[in-house]
Design a protein around this motif. Structure first.
Motif, PDB file in Angstrom:
ATOM      1  N   ILE A 577       0.810  -1.208   0.000  1.00 41.92           N
ATOM      2  CA  ILE A 577       0.000   0.000   0.000  1.00 41.92           C
ATOM      3  C   ILE A 577       0.853   1.272   0.000  1.00 41.92           C
ATOM      4  O   ILE A 577       0.559   2.234  -0.723  1.00 41.92           O
ATOM      5  CB  ILE A 577      -0.962   0.004   1.209  1.00 41.92           C
ATOM      6  CG1 ILE A 577      -1.876  -1.233   1.153  1.00 41.92           C
ATOM      7  CG2 ILE A 577      -1.786   1.279   1.223  1.00 41.92           C
ATOM      8  CD1 ILE A 577      -2.675  -1.358  -0.131  1.00 41.92           C
ATOM      9  N   VAL A 578       1.906   1.278   0.785  1.00 39.23           N
ATOM     10  CA  VAL A 578       2.764   2.468   0.840  1.00 39.23           C
ATOM     11  C   VAL A 578       3.373   2.734  -0.531  1.00 39.23           C
ATOM     12  O   VAL A 578       3.414   3.882  -1.014  1.00 39.23           O
ATOM     13  CB  VAL A 578       3.865   2.295   1.904  1.00 39.23           C
ATOM     14  CG1 VAL A 578       4.851   3.458   1.850  1.00 39.23           C
ATOM     15  CG2 VAL A 578       3.250   2.199   3.300  1.00 39.23           C
ATOM     16  N   ASN A 579       3.845   1.672  -1.180  1.00 42.42           N
ATOM     17  CA  ASN A 579       4.421   1.819  -2.522  1.00 42.42           C
ATOM     18  C   ASN A 579       3.374   2.294  -3.527  1.00 42.42           C
ATOM     19  O   ASN A 579       3.659   3.122  -4.402  1.00 42.42           O
ATOM     20  CB  ASN A 579       5.016   0.497  -2.997  1.00 42.42           C
ATOM     21  CG  ASN A 579       6.264   0.108  -2.231  1.00 42.42           C
ATOM     22  OD1 ASN A 579       6.780   0.902  -1.451  1.00 42.42           O
ATOM     23  ND2 ASN A 579       6.746  -1.106  -2.431  1.00 42.42           N
ATOM     24  N   ALA A 580       2.168   1.748  -3.405  1.00 43.81           N
ATOM     25  CA  ALA A 580       1.102   2.118  -4.330  1.00 43.81           C
ATOM     26  C   ALA A 580       0.754   3.603  -4.180  1.00 43.81           C
ATOM     27  O   ALA A 580       0.633   4.326  -5.180  1.00 43.81           O
ATOM     28  CB  ALA A 580      -0.135   1.257  -4.086  1.00 43.81           C
ATOM     29  N   ILE A 581       0.594   4.064  -2.935  1.00 44.72           N
ATOM     30  CA  ILE A 581       0.281   5.480  -2.713  1.00 44.72           C
ATOM     31  C   ILE A 581       1.403   6.361  -3.257  1.00 44.72           C
ATOM     32  O   ILE A 581       1.153   7.396  -3.888  1.00 44.72           O
ATOM     33  CB  ILE A 581       0.048   5.752  -1.216  1.00 44.72           C
ATOM     34  CG1 ILE A 581      -1.266   5.108  -0.760  1.00 44.72           C
ATOM     35  CG2 ILE A 581       0.014   7.260  -0.942  1.00 44.72           C
ATOM     36  CD1 ILE A 581      -1.538   5.237   0.726  1.00 44.72           C
ATOM     37  N   SER A 582       2.644   5.944  -3.033  1.00 42.04           N
ATOM     38  CA  SER A 582       3.783   6.714  -3.540  1.00 42.04           C
ATOM     39  C   SER A 582       3.737   6.816  -5.061  1.00 42.04           C
ATOM     40  O   SER A 582       3.955   7.896  -5.627  1.00 42.04           O
ATOM     41  CB  SER A 582       5.088   6.059  -3.096  1.00 42.04           C
ATOM     42  OG  SER A 582       6.197   6.709  -3.678  1.00 42.04           O
ATOM     43  N   ASP A 583       3.445   5.692  -5.733  1.00 42.71           N
ATOM     44  CA  ASP A 583       3.387   5.702  -7.202  1.00 42.71           C
ATOM     45  C   ASP A 583       2.245   6.576  -7.701  1.00 42.71           C
ATOM     46  O   ASP A 583       2.413   7.354  -8.656  1.00 42.71           O
ATOM     47  CB  ASP A 583       3.234   4.279  -7.741  1.00 42.71           C
ATOM     48  CG  ASP A 583       4.546   3.521  -7.751  1.00 42.71           C
ATOM     49  OD1 ASP A 583       5.607   4.163  -7.723  1.00 42.71           O
ATOM     50  OD2 ASP A 583       4.514   2.276  -7.807  1.00 42.71           O
ATOM     51  N   TYR A 584       1.081   6.453  -7.086  1.00 44.70           N
ATOM     52  CA  TYR A 584      -0.061   7.273  -7.508  1.00 44.70           C
ATOM     53  C   TYR A 584       0.240   8.764  -7.300  1.00 44.70           C
ATOM     54  O   TYR A 584      -0.104   9.610  -8.141  1.00 44.70           O
ATOM     55  CB  TYR A 584      -1.314   6.888  -6.723  1.00 44.70           C
ATOM     56  CG  TYR A 584      -1.863   5.520  -7.055  1.00 44.70           C
ATOM     57  CD1 TYR A 584      -1.718   4.976  -8.327  1.00 44.70           C
ATOM     58  CD2 TYR A 584      -2.520   4.758  -6.092  1.00 44.70           C
ATOM     59  CE1 TYR A 584      -2.230   3.720  -8.629  1.00 44.70           C
ATOM     60  CE2 TYR A 584      -3.035   3.498  -6.382  1.00 44.70           C
ATOM     61  CZ  TYR A 584      -2.883   2.984  -7.644  1.00 44.70           C
ATOM     62  OH  TYR A 584      -3.389   1.741  -7.939  1.00 44.70           O
ATOM     63  N   THR A 585       0.887   9.075  -6.194  1.00 40.45           N
ATOM     64  CA  THR A 585       1.209  10.477  -5.903  1.00 40.45           C
ATOM     65  C   THR A 585       2.188  11.031  -6.929  1.00 40.45           C
ATOM     66  O   THR A 585       2.038  12.169  -7.405  1.00 40.45           O
ATOM     67  CB  THR A 585       1.793  10.601  -4.484  1.00 40.45           C
ATOM     68  OG1 THR A 585       0.827  10.099  -3.537  1.00 40.45           O
ATOM     69  CG2 THR A 585       2.121  12.051  -4.155  1.00 40.45           C
ATOM     70  N   LYS A 586       3.194  10.231  -7.319  1.00 44.37           N
ATOM     71  CA  LYS A 586       4.154  10.675  -8.328  1.00 44.37           C
ATOM     72  C   LYS A 586       3.476  10.858  -9.681  1.00 44.37           C
ATOM     73  O   LYS A 586       3.801  11.788 -10.431  1.00 44.37           O
ATOM     74  CB  LYS A 586       5.301   9.681  -8.427  1.00 44.37           C
ATOM     75  CG  LYS A 586       6.232   9.718  -7.225  1.00 44.37           C
ATOM     76  CD  LYS A 586       7.298   8.626  -7.299  1.00 44.37           C
ATOM     77  CE  LYS A 586       8.200   8.662  -6.064  1.00 44.37           C
ATOM     78  NZ  LYS A 586       9.168   7.544  -6.051  1.00 44.37           N
ATOM     79  N   ALA A 587       2.541   9.966  -9.989  1.00 43.94           N
ATOM     80  CA  ALA A 587       1.809  10.103 -11.256  1.00 43.94           C
ATOM     81  C   ALA A 587       1.049  11.429 -11.288  1.00 43.94           C
ATOM     82  O   ALA A 587       1.013  12.112 -12.322  1.00 43.94           O
ATOM     83  CB  ALA A 587       0.848   8.932 -11.443  1.00 43.94           C
ATOM     84  N   LEU A 588       0.462  11.802 -10.152  1.00 40.44           N
ATOM     85  CA  LEU A 588      -0.316  13.045 -10.088  1.00 40.44           C
ATOM     86  C   LEU A 588       0.574  14.281 -10.080  1.00 40.44           C
ATOM     87  O   LEU A 588       0.156  15.348 -10.541  1.00 40.44           O
ATOM     88  CB  LEU A 588      -1.211  13.034  -8.849  1.00 40.44           C
ATOM     89  CG  LEU A 588      -2.365  12.021  -8.914  1.00 40.44           C
ATOM     90  CD1 LEU A 588      -3.055  11.912  -7.571  1.00 40.44           C
ATOM     91  CD2 LEU A 588      -3.356  12.403  -9.998  1.00 40.44           C
ATOM     92  N   GLU A 589       1.796  14.151  -9.574  1.00 43.51           N
ATOM     93  CA  GLU A 589       2.732  15.276  -9.654  1.00 43.51           C
ATOM     94  C   GLU A 589       3.071  15.583 -11.107  1.00 43.51           C
ATOM     95  O   GLU A 589       3.250  16.747 -11.483  1.00 43.51           O
ATOM     96  CB  GLU A 589       4.008  14.934  -8.876  1.00 43.51           C
ATOM     97  CG  GLU A 589       3.825  14.925  -7.369  1.00 43.51           C
ATOM     98  CD  GLU A 589       5.052  14.406  -6.643  1.00 43.51           C
ATOM     99  OE1 GLU A 589       6.041  14.033  -7.332  1.00 43.51           O
ATOM    100  OE2 GLU A 589       5.042  14.353  -5.400  1.00 43.51           O
TER     101      GLU A 589
END
Length: 678
Positions: A577-589
């Motif tokens: 989950i932590v990795n997934a949130i990090s990836d989604y956040t980078k995609a949105l940046e």
């Protein structure tokens, strides 16, 4: 404060003809013999050192054309030695060939800002056409960077009398010190009256005058944004263009990177001409097996900027010694793209040119030989003026397309078709605009059909028609067209990639993976193919394979939002989950309008009980896409868990109005907890 940002893009379309030392003396270079000599090189030896005459094309520095010998399958390059031109290499020619035949793109290098550039003062260097990590790509990058340095006055131009863009902009700013203006421009190197002619098995290239002009992308005058900049001009930018046009030949002599542009473009023009041949030579060795030397090129570079203050005397209370200081800031970004226009002739005598090459060849195993001919051109008699007009219009139409002036480009392509009804390139390019930017698929397919009626072997017509059918969901028709394009060019990596997407659309995942594998073997630098294959691995439950592919995509392009999104899905499925949130956040940046990412990240927040964060994500997602019932349902779920039943029911009604089928358990829970039935 005066702030000016310039974007430079160099687009060379057509070909260049060297000023001859001996106007009628030419050199012929056999690609077949070159191949034999390379293959006979002892293992562990570098042919470039053993046979330097092969690597440097026998000293040819200016390309004039080629002859295809159908009997032997030999492609014979024709050119001249000009000591004032840069050395050309076989590597450069192969890179140009692969850009067209494998990647289906024009060679491009671009220095681009990112959302973090203002903070990091770093920009990314982007390459297209497979030129990354090659001397070809390095030469383009150096030419682009050199132009920026000269334009900003960071290095001497070496040409007396040439005023840099920095000087011109600075002078203009000092004349209007209180003018709070922001102008974003880019400069284009562009040809005038370019022509590459193809007749049967002969290619001839004819002169080019390179001109530079500017394009305004954004303008804000005293805080007021200029909405329509099509008629807006920057005085300093226009004057700089005039300076470069006036002194370009002298600049090229002082700065070698500009000399390389001419030769590299000639190779691109030859590659485009081969594409236009009715019977194409077998280039499999050069496209698949020849090893181009790899070099490491920077993928990130610091912003080129220059700051300076200037003083302006201002009278206050009759005090003539009072001065105000004003800051001035100047930045550059941009790139180079090499494109070519080639016209296939139906008439014109080429026997004399072929004979001049073939009959002067001493032996079949001769690598290079000299010959004399009056002039290396294909006579076109009365059609020459029309041909020149069409080439010029095609060039301008492509420029309009690059500027995203799609309606103007379409009008120009229609004019070209009236002048030359058999111009397949006009039909294909017009169809691409209609399909990709106008979503007028019916008319686009009609244009591709017309191109194929004229030339049933037009690879790009089949490829683009197939891609249009794929977008429409007509996967069988798309696959049929990609099959045709691959019959004619089995090295066209983009056709394998798009056919793979079509198989994926049919849920034939194993076939899709096979196509993606071939596409990556031909072009291992295509991050989009890794993303597509990673998506299939995720659908097949092979999440480790998916993450591996998406990691590779991000190595190639660290700013690909789709790669972060796909990796986030795989990590989410693995409960990382932590990795997934990090990836989604980078995609949105990278892409703040990526609605599906907000939805998926919001779902994770919902699951973790972080309902306020979830609602915040769903709010943004619904602002971007207010007709997505699934987003209303997920926000209703978050409101329900927060016991905000009024908002929960509001979202239920909206989702229901969009036809959403709710899980029975959710409505039971909401009714029970809210004490309401609807």
């Amino acid at each position: 404060m005066r702030y000016i940002k310039f974007l430079t893009i160099l687009i060379f379309s057509a070909f260049l003809l060297a000023e001859n030392i001996h106007a009628n003396e030419y050199i012929a270079f056999s690609l077949k013999v070159a191949q034999q000599m390379i293959l006979s090189t002892p293992q562990g030896k570098d042919y470039r050192k053993l046979h330097p005459e092969v690597f440097t094309l026998g000293g040819i520095t200016a390309m004039n054309g080629l002859v295809y010998d159908r009997k032997t399958g030999d492609v014979i390059l024709v050119g001249q030695r000009d000591p004032e031109r840069a050395i050309l290499t076989l590597d450069d020619f192969v890179v140009a060939l692969r850009a067209r035949f494998i990647h289906g793109k024009w060679p491009l290098v671009s220095i681009d800002p990112t959302p973090e550039t203002e903070k990091t003062q770093m920009q990314v260097v982007r390459f297209e056409g497979g030129i990354e990590d090659t001397q070809f790509g390095q030469n383009l990058f150096e030419a682009d960077y050199k132009l920026k340095q000269i334009g900003m006055g960071l290095i001497p131009s070496g040409v007396p009398g040439l005023k840099t863009n920095w000087e011109l902009s600075f002078e203009e700013a000092k004349k209007n010190p209180k003018d709070n203006s922001r102008i974003n421009s880019r400069f284009w190197f562009y040809p005038v009256l370019p022509i590459v002619t193809v007749r049967e098995d002969v290619v001839a290239m004819k002169g080019l005058k390179v001109s530079v002009f500017s394009e305004i992308l954004f303008a804000e005058i005293n805080g007021r944004k200029i909405e329509d900049v099509s008629d807006f001009n920057s005085i300093s930018a226009e004057m700089f263009c005039q300076e470069i046009n006036k002194y370009f030949n002298k600049l090229a002599q002082v700065h070698p990177p500009f000399l390389y542009l001419q030769g590299l473009y000639e190779f691109v023009a030859l590659s485009k001409a081969i594409e236009e041949m009715i019977e194409k030579p077998n280039l499999s060795y050069w496209l698949e097996y020849y090893r181009v030397n790899k070099i490491k090129i920077k993928k990130e570079i610091a912003v080129l900027g220059r700051n300076e203050e200037y003083e302006v005397p201002v009278k206050e209370n009759n005090d003539s010694n009072k001065y105000y200081w004003y800051p001035f800031r100047y930045e550059l970004s941009g790139g180079i793209e090499l494109i070519a226009i080639a016209i296939r002739l139906k008439a014109g005598q080429v026997e004399a040119l072929k004979d001049a090459v073939m009959k002067t060849r001493p032996r079949q195993d001769t690598l290079l030989w000299g010959f004399i001919v009056g002039e290396w051109i294909i006579p076109t008699s009365s059609s020459e003026t029309l041909m020149t007009d069409v080439a010029s219009l095609l060039t301008h139409a492509y420029f309009l397309y690059e500027k995203k002036h799609y309606d103007d480009a379409i009008i120009l392509y229609e004019k070209i078709i009236k002048l030359k009804p058999d111009c397949t390139e006009a039909y294909v390019n017009k169809g691409v605009i209609l399909a990709q930017y106008k979503e007028n698929y019916k008319e686009a397919i009609s244009d591709f059909n017309k191109a194929l009626e004229i030339d049933s072997k037009d690879v790009l017509a089949y490829y683009n028609r197939g891609n249009t059918c794929r977008v429409k969901g007509q996967y069988d028709l798309a696959i049929s067209d990609f099959n045709k394009s691959l019959e004619m060019n089995p090295f066209h990596a983009e056709s394998f990639y798009r056919r793979g997407l079509s198989y994926s659309g049919k849920k034939q995942f194993d076939k899709a993976i096979l196509d993606y594998n071939i596409a990556l073997n031909l072009n291992p630098g295509n991050d989009e193919v890794y993303i597509a294959r990673g998506d299939i691995y995720s659908k097949k439950g092979q999440f480790d394979n998916a993450i591996s592919d998406l990691n590779r995509a991000l190595e190639i392009n660290p700013r690909n939002a789709n790669a972060f999104y796909g990796r986030g899905i795989a990590n989410h499925a693995k409960d990382l989950i932590v990795n997934a949130i990090s990836d989604y956040t980078k995609a949105l940046e990278i892409d703040p309008k990526y609605t599906d990412v907000y939805l998926l990240r919001g779902c994770i927040y919902n699951k973790k009980g972080l309902y306020d964060l979830a609602i915040a994500d769903f709010n943004i997602a619904l602002e971007l896409d207010p007709k997505d019932a699934l987003k209303y349902y997920n926000r209703a779920l978050a409101y329900c868990m927060k016991k905000d039943f009024t908002n929960a029911w509001n979202d239920v009604h909206k989702a229901d109005g969009l036809g959403y089928q709710f899980p029975p358990g959710f409505l039971q829970l909401l009714r029970k907890n809210s004490g309401r039935q609807n």
